[in-house]
Design an enzyme around this catalytic site. Sequence first.
Site, PDB file in Angstrom:
ATOM      1  N   HIS A  19      57.000  20.012 103.464  1.00 46.75           N
ATOM      2  CA  HIS A  19      56.446  21.197 102.796  1.00 46.75           C
ATOM      3  C   HIS A  19      56.488  22.423 103.709  1.00 46.75           C
ATOM      4  O   HIS A  19      56.636  23.548 103.223  1.00 46.75           O
ATOM      5  CB  HIS A  19      55.027  20.916 102.306  1.00 46.75           C
ATOM      6  CG  HIS A  19      54.984  19.912 101.188  1.00 46.75           C
ATOM      7  ND1 HIS A  19      53.877  19.160 100.884  1.00 46.75           N
ATOM      8  CD2 HIS A  19      55.948  19.535 100.284  1.00 46.75           C
ATOM      9  CE1 HIS A  19      54.147  18.367  99.856  1.00 46.75           C
ATOM     10  NE2 HIS A  19      55.397  18.566  99.479  1.00 46.75           N
ATOM     11  N   HIS A  42      62.257  15.371  91.968  1.00 48.08           N
ATOM     12  CA  HIS A  42      61.260  14.296  91.972  1.00 48.08           C
ATOM     13  C   HIS A  42      59.904  14.963  92.220  1.00 48.08           C
ATOM     14  O   HIS A  42      59.433  15.048  93.354  1.00 48.08           O
ATOM     15  CB  HIS A  42      61.548  13.277  93.081  1.00 48.08           C
ATOM     16  CG  HIS A  42      62.820  12.502  92.890  1.00 48.08           C
ATOM     17  ND1 HIS A  42      64.063  13.083  92.942  1.00 48.08           N
ATOM     18  CD2 HIS A  42      63.024  11.182  92.642  1.00 48.08           C
ATOM     19  CE1 HIS A  42      64.982  12.145  92.741  1.00 48.08           C
ATOM     20  NE2 HIS A  42      64.383  10.983  92.552  1.00 48.08           N
ATOM     21  N   SER A 111      54.878  19.645  95.943  1.00 47.82           N
ATOM     22  CA  SER A 111      55.981  20.622  95.923  1.00 47.82           C
ATOM     23  C   SER A 111      55.936  21.550  94.698  1.00 47.82           C
ATOM     24  O   SER A 111      56.184  22.750  94.843  1.00 47.82           O
ATOM     25  CB  SER A 111      57.329  19.902  96.036  1.00 47.82           C
ATOM     26  OG  SER A 111      57.439  18.850  95.104  1.00 47.82           O
ATOM     27  N   GLU A 129      60.479  14.605  86.492  1.00 48.59           N
ATOM     28  CA  GLU A 129      59.591  13.511  86.919  1.00 48.59           C
ATOM     29  C   GLU A 129      59.724  12.402  85.889  1.00 48.59           C
ATOM     30  O   GLU A 129      59.627  12.646  84.688  1.00 48.59           O
ATOM     31  CB  GLU A 129      58.143  14.020  87.019  1.00 48.59           C
ATOM     32  CG  GLU A 129      57.091  12.946  87.241  1.00 48.59           C
ATOM     33  CD  GLU A 129      57.325  12.069  88.475  1.00 48.59           C
ATOM     34  OE1 GLU A 129      57.558  12.601  89.568  1.00 48.59           O
ATOM     35  OE2 GLU A 129      57.294  10.821  88.320  1.00 48.59           O
ATOM     36  N   ASP A 154      65.679  11.609  84.704  1.00 49.91           N
ATOM     37  CA  ASP A 154      66.137  11.095  85.989  1.00 49.91           C
ATOM     38  C   ASP A 154      66.641  12.264  86.844  1.00 49.91           C
ATOM     39  O   ASP A 154      67.575  12.974  86.446  1.00 49.91           O
ATOM     40  CB  ASP A 154      67.256  10.070  85.747  1.00 49.91           C
ATOM     41  CG  ASP A 154      67.887   9.642  87.049  1.00 49.91           C
ATOM     42  OD1 ASP A 154      67.149   9.229  87.957  1.00 49.91           O
ATOM     43  OD2 ASP A 154      69.113   9.742  87.183  1.00 49.91           O
ATOM     44  N   GLY A 155      66.035  12.443  87.994  1.00 50.32           N
ATOM     45  CA  GLY A 155      66.343  13.600  88.836  1.00 50.32           C
ATOM     46  C   GLY A 155      67.757  13.577  89.406  1.00 50.32           C
ATOM     47  O   GLY A 155      68.340  14.631  89.659  1.00 50.32           O
ATOM     48  N   ASP A 175      63.179  14.701  96.641  1.00 48.01           N
ATOM     49  CA  ASP A 175      62.145  13.988  97.402  1.00 48.01           C
ATOM     50  C   ASP A 175      61.850  12.651  96.718  1.00 48.01           C
ATOM     51  O   ASP A 175      60.782  12.453  96.141  1.00 48.01           O
ATOM     52  CB  ASP A 175      60.893  14.899  97.430  1.00 48.01           C
ATOM     53  CG  ASP A 175      59.747  14.316  98.222  1.00 48.01           C
ATOM     54  OD1 ASP A 175      59.991  13.418  99.048  1.00 48.01           O
ATOM     55  OD2 ASP A 175      58.605  14.782  98.026  1.00 48.01           O
TER      56      ASP A 175
HETATM   57  C1  LIG Z   1      57.618  11.347  96.830  1.00 47.74           C
HETATM   58  S1  LIG Z   1      57.117  11.630  95.191  1.00 47.74           S
HETATM   59  C2  LIG Z   1      57.369  13.347  94.962  1.00 47.74           C
HETATM   60  C3  LIG Z   1      56.408  14.237  95.678  1.00 47.74           C
HETATM   61  C4  LIG Z   1      56.643  15.712  95.458  1.00 47.74           C
HETATM   62  N1  LIG Z   1      58.046  16.084  95.608  1.00 47.74           N
HETATM   63  C5  LIG Z   1      55.820  16.535  96.414  1.00 47.74           C
HETATM   64  O1  LIG Z   1      56.337  16.986  97.449  1.00 47.74           O
HETATM   65  O2  LIG Z   1      54.658  16.764  96.112  1.00 47.74           O
HETATM   66  C6  LIG Z   1      58.458  10.990  94.260  1.00 47.74           C
HETATM   67  C7  LIG Z   1      58.285  11.087  92.762  1.00 47.74           C
HETATM   68  O3  LIG Z   1      59.529  10.791  92.136  1.00 47.74           O
HETATM   69  C8  LIG Z   1      59.280  10.102  90.923  1.00 47.74           C
HETATM   70  N2  LIG Z   1      60.547   9.422  90.575  1.00 47.74           N
HETATM   71  C9  LIG Z   1      60.994   8.210  90.970  1.00 47.74           C
HETATM   72  N3  LIG Z   1      62.263   8.008  90.548  1.00 47.74           N
HETATM   73  C10 LIG Z   1      62.632   9.139  89.885  1.00 47.74           C
HETATM   74  C11 LIG Z   1      63.835   9.572  89.275  1.00 47.74           C
HETATM   75  N4  LIG Z   1      64.927   8.781  89.239  1.00 47.74           N
HETATM   76  N5  LIG Z   1      63.865  10.807  88.727  1.00 47.74           N
HETATM   77  C12 LIG Z   1      62.780  11.619  88.751  1.00 47.74           C
HETATM   78  N6  LIG Z   1      61.602  11.265  89.317  1.00 47.74           N
HETATM   79  C13 LIG Z   1      61.534  10.048  89.890  1.00 47.74           C
HETATM   80  C14 LIG Z   1      58.119   9.209  91.235  1.00 47.74           C
HETATM   81  O4  LIG Z   1      57.441   8.843  90.047  1.00 47.74           O
HETATM   82  C15 LIG Z   1      57.291  10.116  92.159  1.00 47.74           C
HETATM   83  O5  LIG Z   1      56.325  10.820  91.414  1.00 47.74           O
END
Ligand SMILES: C[S@@+](CC[C@H](N)C(=O)[O-])C[C@H]1O[C@@H](n2cnc3c(N)ncnc32)[C@H](O)[C@@H]1O
Length: 293
Positions: A19, A42, A111, A129, A154-155, A175
């Site tokens: 961050h 993500h 984020s 997400e 899906d990200g 992330d």
């Molecule tokens: C490490 S956390 C993100 C934290 C956030 N970026 C932050 O800095 O506050 C990862 C997130 O990705 C989500 N996630 C997992 N696989 C994913 C995908 N294929 N596409 C989108 N989101 C996904 C999870 O549910 C989780 O909430």
Amino acid sequence: MLSYLHGFHAGNVADVHKHAALVLILAHLQKKDKPFCVIDTHAGAGWYDLSSTQAQKTGEWKAGIAAAQQAQHIPAALAPYLDLVTGFVPENLHNEEAGGTDAKPFYYPGSPFIVQKMLRESDRLSLMELHPREYETLDRRVYHDRRIHLQKRDGYEGLVAMVPPPIRRGMVLMDPSYDVKQDYARAAKSIMAAHRRWATATYMLWYPILTDGFEGELHQMFRQIETPGGVLCSELAASHGGARGRMLGSGLLIINPPFQLDGQLAEIGDWLVDVVTLPGPAAHRLDWLVKAQ
Ligand SMILES: C[S@@+](CC[C@H](N)C(=O)[O-])C[C@H]1O[C@@H](n2cnc3c(N)ncnc32)[C@H](O)[C@@H]1O
């Protein structure tokens, strides 16, 4: 498989590292009046109550954000991040459930809300997400902001489909939660495909450094990226220590980093090594995997 919930880890050493870099990249984009856009692949739940049952269970934030906030001689490059986080209070708190403990709530922005705090009127933020509950929480928190667009998508696939965006200045934050080891290759492939379509953006990928991790493979893939802006790698990690499978530290790969980000990350990383707690003796390493021209 979506077993990861960021609420257990919010404000930990990795969050401080990623961050702080995110705020510096956004501050660079703010230097010009022209609008910018951010894609956060993500996103998580948006913000976290560090007094909640989840956050108290691991207490990871104590070795991360709490340690940084209590330390002396804060480096100039870290100050904008610390100011933003320390002053963060979520809006519309009446919509929220209590955190499950009697402790006074205190909040840490993820984020999406770090970016939201730095958006100007014409800037845009796209969020993805996949976790149903995290998505619902985030939707409730951002739906009223017309600069923000959230998708339950899906990200990795979504990023490639969304670039280049209509606003051509910008950055991507990826992330992942690394629930499965395939996440490393999926992340690298998605970013490399997006970079071929939107070559001028800054891309930042976070990854964990584990006792038997896969960061070597990530480095190898990122070394192949052809970009005049270069590829920078910042790793804040213990050389050893802790239980098997435990995180030794935090890594960032940044394609097209803004001018002087390398010096700023060196300043932050060298300071954090002495302030935050990692499982063993730690160091900060900064390398250009691809030199900027
Ligand atoms: C490490 S956390 C993100 C934290 C956030 N970026 C932050 O800095 O506050 C990862 C997130 O990705 C989500 N996630 C997992 N696989 C994913 C995908 N294929 N596409 C989108 N989101 C996904 C999870 O549910 C989780 O909430």
